[in-house]
Design an enzyme around this catalytic site. Structure first.
Site, PDB file in Angstrom:
ATOM      1  N   GLY A   1       0.030  -1.936  12.084  1.00  0.00           N
ATOM      2  CA  GLY A   1      -0.550  -3.263  12.220  1.00  0.00           C
ATOM      3  C   GLY A   1      -1.967  -3.284  11.697  1.00  0.00           C
TER       4      GLY A   1
ATOM      5  N   ASN B   1       2.134   5.697   8.877  1.00  0.00           N
ATOM      6  CA  ASN B   1       3.474   5.706   8.289  1.00  0.00           C
ATOM      7  C   ASN B   1       4.082   7.105   8.392  1.00  0.00           C
ATOM      8  OD1 ASN B   1       2.450   3.606   5.493  1.00  0.00           O
ATOM      9  ND2 ASN B   1       3.302   2.965   7.454  1.00  0.00           N
TER      10      ASN B   1
ATOM     11  N   HIS C   1       0.823  -1.210   0.000  1.00  0.00           N
ATOM     12  CA  HIS C   1       0.000   0.000   0.000  1.00  0.00           C
ATOM     13  C   HIS C   1       0.857   1.260   0.000  1.00  0.00           C
ATOM     14  CE1 HIS C   1       0.992   0.866   4.201  1.00  0.00           C
ATOM     15  NE2 HIS C   1       0.904  -0.446   4.395  1.00  0.00           N
ATOM     16  N   GLY C   2       0.253   2.376  -0.420  1.00  0.00           N
ATOM     17  CA  GLY C   2       0.913   3.675  -0.307  1.00  0.00           C
ATOM     18  C   GLY C   2       0.986   4.126   1.145  1.00  0.00           C
TER      19      GLY C   2
ATOM     20  N   GLU D   1      -2.244  -7.075   7.387  1.00  0.00           N
ATOM     21  CA  GLU D   1      -0.927  -6.922   7.990  1.00  0.00           C
ATOM     22  C   GLU D   1      -0.812  -7.750   9.265  1.00  0.00           C
ATOM     23  OE1 GLU D   1       2.062  -6.751   7.892  1.00  0.00           O
ATOM     24  OE2 GLU D   1       2.749  -4.662   7.858  1.00  0.00           O
ATOM     25  N   ARG D   2       0.425  -7.959   9.664  1.00  0.00           N
ATOM     26  CA  ARG D   2       0.723  -8.614  10.934  1.00  0.00           C
ATOM     27  C   ARG D   2      -0.013  -7.929  12.077  1.00  0.00           C
ATOM     28  NH1 ARG D   2       6.742  -8.103  13.704  1.00  0.00           N
ATOM     29  NH2 ARG D   2       6.446  -9.625  15.404  1.00  0.00           N
TER      30      ARG D   2
END
Length: 211
Positions: free
Chosen positions: A24, A17, A11-12, A91-92
């Protein structure tokens, strides 16, 4: 024996981020930079002439919106096709580290960490999926995709940690080696194929503003 070409896109950039927050399963939207990154990789895919028999995405909106931008760019605004949500591409689970600043990883999780040139990975904080857990999930996803699509090309839009474990599962590599091997940046594209070696996996690299 035929096998599909499996493309992986991360993903962007999302708001976490940009803020240096461990996301997560947190479900933050893309930033303006993240949208631009997704548009950039979508244009590169179109200009290269790649096409996909199916597009699957993590259900988290940072990934699903990235997948939508790619599909819209490839198919045009009048097409009604949209990516298919695949829950196992999520995601994790970061457990107790969810929502924590990345700057606190060493203090909270050391010495049970793995440091690379770009990222410090925590290995087993309370409630988090471990990398062996992720690798097992990745193997299930690969097996499922190969069963559904024995040939052709498939795009999976996913996340940094899980994308690396998909790569490890496909090429049967040690997860620790893969974490050290390369950085899977926002909106970058990898190819998993029996016709190419692991060191040829990067298709496109996109300018990065975070890890």
């Amino acid at each position: 024996m035929p096998s599909p070409k499996i493309y992986l896109a991360r993903h962007g950039q999302d708001q976490d981020n940009a803020s240096g927050i461990l996301n997560g399963h947190r479900d933050q939207p893309l930033t303006a930079i993240g949208t631009s990154q997704a548009q950039n990789v979508a244009r590169k895919i179109r200009e290269t002439g790649l096409c996909f028999d199916a597009v699957y995405s993590s259900p988290l909106r940072r990934a699903f919106r990235t997948a939508e931008i790619i599909v819209e760019t490839l198919n045009g605004p009048d097409e009604t096709n949209e990516p298919s949500r695949l829950d196992e591409l999520i995601e994790r689970d970061f457990g107790v580290m969810t929502g924590v600043p990345t700057s606190e990883i060493k203090d909270r999780c050391g010495p049970n960490i793995l440091e690379t040139d770009t990222i410090t990975y925590f290995l087993s904080p309370k409630g988090a999926e471990t990398f062996p857990d992720l690798l097992s999930r990745a193997k299930r996803v690969i097996d499922d995709i190969v069963r559904k699509h024995p040939d052709g090309s498939v795009l999976l839009v996913t996340h940094g940690d899980f994308g690396k474990m998909l790569y490890a599962a496909f090429y049967q590599l040690d997860w620790r080696d893969v974490l050290n091997q390369f950085h899977f940046g926002n909106s970058e594209l990898l190819l998993l194929s029996k016709d190419s070696s692991p060191d040829q996996a990067h298709v496109f690299e996109i300018e990065q503003y975070n890890h």
